[in-house]
Design an enzyme around this catalytic site. Sequence first.
Site, PDB file in Angstrom:
ATOM      1  N   LYS A   1       0.868  -1.177   0.000  1.00  0.00           N
ATOM      2  CA  LYS A   1       0.000   0.000   0.000  1.00  0.00           C
ATOM      3  C   LYS A   1       0.906   1.228   0.000  1.00  0.00           C
ATOM      4  CE  LYS A   1      -3.678   2.339   2.577  1.00  0.00           C
ATOM      5  NZ  LYS A   1      -4.567   2.266   3.768  1.00  0.00           N
TER       6      LYS A   1
ATOM      7  N   ARG B   1     -10.341   9.696   1.900  1.00  0.00           N
ATOM      8  CA  ARG B   1     -10.190  10.286   3.230  1.00  0.00           C
ATOM      9  C   ARG B   1     -11.319  11.268   3.521  1.00  0.00           C
ATOM     10  NH1 ARG B   1      -3.593  10.915   2.841  1.00  0.00           N
ATOM     11  NH2 ARG B   1      -3.170   8.672   3.083  1.00  0.00           N
TER      12      ARG B   1
ATOM     13  N   LYS C   1       1.242  10.027   5.857  1.00  0.00           N
ATOM     14  CA  LYS C   1       1.397   8.643   6.308  1.00  0.00           C
ATOM     15  C   LYS C   1       2.653   8.001   5.722  1.00  0.00           C
ATOM     16  CE  LYS C   1      -3.569   8.133   7.017  1.00  0.00           C
ATOM     17  NZ  LYS C   1      -4.740   7.224   6.946  1.00  0.00           N
TER      18      LYS C   1
ATOM     19  N   GLU D   1       7.762  -6.884   1.127  1.00  0.00           N
ATOM     20  CA  GLU D   1       6.547  -6.802   1.950  1.00  0.00           C
ATOM     21  C   GLU D   1       5.595  -7.956   1.634  1.00  0.00           C
ATOM     22  OE1 GLU D   1       5.659  -4.977   4.409  1.00  0.00           O
ATOM     23  OE2 GLU D   1       6.601  -3.002   4.318  1.00  0.00           O
TER      24      GLU D   1
ATOM     25  N   LYS E   1      -2.126  -1.534  -3.881  1.00  0.00           N
ATOM     26  CA  LYS E   1      -2.939  -0.312  -3.846  1.00  0.00           C
ATOM     27  C   LYS E   1      -2.034   0.905  -3.969  1.00  0.00           C
ATOM     28  CE  LYS E   1      -6.275   2.059  -0.821  1.00  0.00           C
ATOM     29  NZ  LYS E   1      -6.927   2.060   0.500  1.00  0.00           N
TER      30      LYS E   1
ATOM     31  N   SER F   1      -9.984   5.674  -4.848  1.00  0.00           N
ATOM     32  CA  SER F   1     -10.925   6.789  -4.995  1.00  0.00           C
ATOM     33  C   SER F   1     -10.440   7.844  -5.977  1.00  0.00           C
ATOM     34  CB  SER F   1     -11.177   7.426  -3.631  1.00  0.00           C
ATOM     35  OG  SER F   1      -9.965   7.903  -3.057  1.00  0.00           O
TER      36      SER F   1
ATOM     37  N   TYR G   1     -15.040   1.228  -7.401  1.00  0.00           N
ATOM     38  CA  TYR G   1     -16.296   1.922  -7.181  1.00  0.00           C
ATOM     39  C   TYR G   1     -17.176   1.881  -8.436  1.00  0.00           C
ATOM     40  CZ  TYR G   1     -13.644   3.557  -3.186  1.00  0.00           C
ATOM     41  OH  TYR G   1     -12.889   3.597  -2.037  1.00  0.00           O
TER      42      TYR G   1
END
Length: 340
Positions: free
Chosen positions: A205, A215, A229, A245, A260, A286, A325
């Site tokens: 991610k 968000r 982040k 990872e 992602k 998004s 979406y």
Amino acid sequence: MMNIILQRCFPKTRLRRMRSAPFSRRLMAETRLTVDDLIYPLFILEGKNRKEPIHSMPGIHRISIDLLLKEAEEILKLGIPAIALFPVIDIEKKTLLAEEAYNPDGLVQSAVRQLKKSFPELGIITDVALDPYTSHGQDGIIDNKGYVLNDATATILAKQALSHAEAGADIIAPSDMMDGRIGIIRDALESTQFTQTLILAYAAKYASSFYGPFREAVGSAAALGKADKHQYQMDPRNKEEALHEVALDLQEGADIIMIKPGLPYLDIVQQTKSLFQVPTFVYQVSGEYAMLKATAQLGWLDEKATVMESLIAIKRAGADAILTYFAKQVAEWLKFNDYK
């Protein structure tokens, strides 16, 4: 050398012959997108008969559980196999230690129980992360300097994951990017007899700029403020680290890997699938949705054509399933064979 070979093949080999008609293009298609590839993300909130539009995501809403049940019925009729739930938590329930995240009667836990009671055949994926529940908008517990504490956060994530499993979630999806949390969650599930609960690990991610609308949707943007982040999400410049990872999450007990965002990271998708040959999901996030929707609304791009092309690109890179979406729209297009 290649030019000499091609010159010798032509005109006996004309690749355009296979592309000359719709029927032959269908027969020769190497990558196929079906409704079985789709997962629909949904934003849920407290209350009854509530439906709030998300400004930066045209056509997407925050909905209460009663409306979620109606949505689930429609999703099943479209043939979409699974949904992913993301909570919008009232501000008074957000705390420094995110206690609401593992409340057995919390929003997500209640939604899962009601969904499983009404629609047991629908796959339910729950997000395991603390940012909807923290007063500061970070994905974990912070110290007095704002640094996210890895091990303390992982302990709470395990409590959250277990509460979701107890409610009936089929797939637990840790999206926080804390080190070691997959192993801790897997141990918690195994020790409490939830041996059949799947873990979908957000293994790669990235600290992406494409998360902005999300968000806004879950209400963490205001709490996060000017903070970022980058201390735990992945650096967009790194590829080998992503594969490291993935390997660690699989070793710790992940069943499925998530990459992602989607389109900006198709090289990571391709290498993950090629190297590990495990179920690999991709989140068309998004910001990707917002860009395609906005340009379509302005008349600059054909929405159906560009959406389908983007999803096919993700599948071609190696994705087994896609959180998007656009899932309901795409299911309709596929249902009526409305895409050539």
